[in-house]
Design a protein around this motif. Structure first.
Motif, PDB file in Angstrom:
ATOM      1  N   THR A  19       0.707  -1.110  -0.153  1.00  0.00           N
ATOM      2  CA  THR A  19      -0.030  -0.106  -0.137  1.00  0.00           C
ATOM      3  C   THR A  19       0.764   1.215  -0.146  1.00  0.00           C
ATOM      4  OG1 THR A  19      -0.063  -0.130   2.490  1.00  0.00           O
ATOM      5  CG2 THR A  19      -1.925  -1.070   1.294  1.00  0.00           C
ATOM      6  N   ARG A  20       2.308   1.117   0.201  1.00  0.00           N
ATOM      7  CA  ARG A  20       3.187   2.167   0.055  1.00  0.00           C
ATOM      8  C   ARG A  20       3.483   2.502  -1.403  1.00  0.00           C
ATOM      9  NH1 ARG A  20       7.247   1.974   4.964  1.00  0.00           N
ATOM     10  NH2 ARG A  20       8.232   3.531   3.515  1.00  0.00           N
ATOM     11  N   ARG A  21       3.613   3.679  -1.697  1.00  0.00           N
ATOM     12  CA  ARG A  21       4.025   4.391  -3.076  1.00  0.00           C
ATOM     13  C   ARG A  21       5.573   3.966  -3.052  1.00  0.00           C
ATOM     14  NH1 ARG A  21       2.570  10.404  -3.230  1.00  0.00           N
ATOM     15  NH2 ARG A  21       4.106  10.137  -5.056  1.00  0.00           N
ATOM     16  N   LEU A  22       6.064   3.744  -4.343  1.00  0.00           N
ATOM     17  CA  LEU A  22       7.268   3.464  -4.301  1.00  0.00           C
ATOM     18  C   LEU A  22       8.411   4.836  -4.535  1.00  0.00           C
ATOM     19  CD1 LEU A  22       6.828   0.445  -6.844  1.00  0.00           C
ATOM     20  CD2 LEU A  22       7.314   0.379  -4.426  1.00  0.00           C
ATOM     21  N   SER A  23       7.735   5.752  -5.079  1.00  0.00           N
ATOM     22  CA  SER A  23       8.528   7.037  -5.167  1.00  0.00           C
ATOM     23  C   SER A  23       7.589   8.335  -4.852  1.00  0.00           C
ATOM     24  CB  SER A  23       8.846   7.140  -6.579  1.00  0.00           C
ATOM     25  OG  SER A  23       7.755   7.317  -7.460  1.00  0.00           O
ATOM     26  N   LEU A  24       8.309   9.173  -4.737  1.00  0.00           N
ATOM     27  CA  LEU A  24       7.798  10.827  -4.564  1.00  0.00           C
ATOM     28  C   LEU A  24       8.455  11.536  -5.446  1.00  0.00           C
ATOM     29  CD1 LEU A  24       8.468  11.156  -0.809  1.00  0.00           C
ATOM     30  CD2 LEU A  24       6.326  10.558  -1.666  1.00  0.00           C
ATOM     31  N   SER A  25       7.695  12.476  -5.927  1.00  0.00           N
ATOM     32  CA  SER A  25       8.084  13.709  -6.683  1.00  0.00           C
ATOM     33  C   SER A  25       9.192  14.448  -5.931  1.00  0.00           C
ATOM     34  CB  SER A  25       6.980  14.689  -7.439  1.00  0.00           C
ATOM     35  OG  SER A  25       6.496  15.381  -6.018  1.00  0.00           O
ATOM     36  N   ARG A  26       9.892  15.382  -6.533  1.00  0.00           N
ATOM     37  CA  ARG A  26      10.801  16.357  -5.867  1.00  0.00           C
ATOM     38  C   ARG A  26      10.193  17.198  -4.820  1.00  0.00           C
ATOM     39  NH1 ARG A  26      13.751  21.201  -6.045  1.00  0.00           N
ATOM     40  NH2 ARG A  26      15.890  20.689  -5.599  1.00  0.00           N
ATOM     41  N   ALA A  27       9.186  17.573  -5.515  1.00  0.00           N
ATOM     42  CA  ALA A  27       8.370  18.732  -4.604  1.00  0.00           C
ATOM     43  C   ALA A  27       7.757  17.982  -3.227  1.00  0.00           C
ATOM     44  CB  ALA A  27       7.099  19.251  -5.366  1.00  0.00           C
ATOM     45  N   GLU A  28       7.299  16.735  -3.492  1.00  0.00           N
ATOM     46  CA  GLU A  28       6.681  16.143  -2.080  1.00  0.00           C
ATOM     47  C   GLU A  28       7.803  15.713  -1.102  1.00  0.00           C
ATOM     48  OE1 GLU A  28       3.046  13.230  -4.067  1.00  0.00           O
ATOM     49  OE2 GLU A  28       5.046  13.029  -4.771  1.00  0.00           O
ATOM     50  N   PHE A  29       9.001  15.344  -1.768  1.00  0.00           N
ATOM     51  CA  PHE A  29      10.137  15.043  -1.096  1.00  0.00           C
ATOM     52  C   PHE A  29      10.494  16.390  -0.149  1.00  0.00           C
ATOM     53  CE2 PHE A  29      14.640  14.911  -0.227  1.00  0.00           C
ATOM     54  CZ  PHE A  29      14.858  13.932   0.656  1.00  0.00           C
ATOM     55  N   LEU A  30      10.587  17.244  -0.653  1.00  0.00           N
ATOM     56  CA  LEU A  30      10.908  18.724   0.026  1.00  0.00           C
ATOM     57  C   LEU A  30      10.035  19.161   0.961  1.00  0.00           C
ATOM     58  CD1 LEU A  30      12.729  20.427  -2.848  1.00  0.00           C
ATOM     59  CD2 LEU A  30      13.865  19.418  -1.189  1.00  0.00           C
ATOM     60  N   ALA A  31       8.921  18.877   0.479  1.00  0.00           N
ATOM     61  CA  ALA A  31       7.561  19.426   1.415  1.00  0.00           C
ATOM     62  C   ALA A  31       7.762  18.561   2.756  1.00  0.00           C
ATOM     63  CB  ALA A  31       6.184  19.167   0.705  1.00  0.00           C
ATOM     64  N   GLN A  32       8.246  17.297   2.740  1.00  0.00           N
ATOM     65  CA  GLN A  32       8.201  16.392   4.039  1.00  0.00           C
ATOM     66  C   GLN A  32       9.245  16.944   4.650  1.00  0.00           C
ATOM     67  OE1 GLN A  32       7.665  12.370   3.306  1.00  0.00           O
ATOM     68  NE2 GLN A  32       5.841  12.485   2.261  1.00  0.00           N
ATOM     69  N   LEU A  33      10.467  17.607   4.126  1.00  0.00           N
ATOM     70  CA  LEU A  33      11.751  17.897   4.841  1.00  0.00           C
ATOM     71  C   LEU A  33      11.386  19.096   5.877  1.00  0.00           C
ATOM     72  CD1 LEU A  33      14.537  17.347   2.452  1.00  0.00           C
ATOM     73  CD2 LEU A  33      13.920  16.106   4.548  1.00  0.00           C
TER      74      LEU A  33
END
Length: 61
Positions: A19-33
């Motif tokens: 049920t987990r996604r295999l990847s994140l977009s750059r924007a999603e990754f940076l938003a989580q940081l």
């Protein structure tokens, strides 16, 4: 994969769907940081350490 006992099928073994996604977009990754980065003091300490390693200390006794 079918599991059998005495040649009769008794169970089926399957992988569990992820049920987990295999990847994140750059924007999603940076938003989580945002708000999760090291505090300024720790960041400075890590920067000051530079290339220091413990490789030359030898084994722990």
């Amino acid at each position: 994969m079918m599991i059998s006992l005495n040649g009769l099928p008794v169970a089926e073994l399957n992988s569990i769907p992820s049920t987990r996604r295999l990847s994140l977009s750059r924007a999603e990754f940076l938003a989580q940081l945002v708000g999760r980065q090291a505090d300024a003091v720790l960041r400075g300490d890590l920067r000051d350490l530079g290339d220091v390693t413990t490789d030359d200390l030898g084994p722990i006794r």
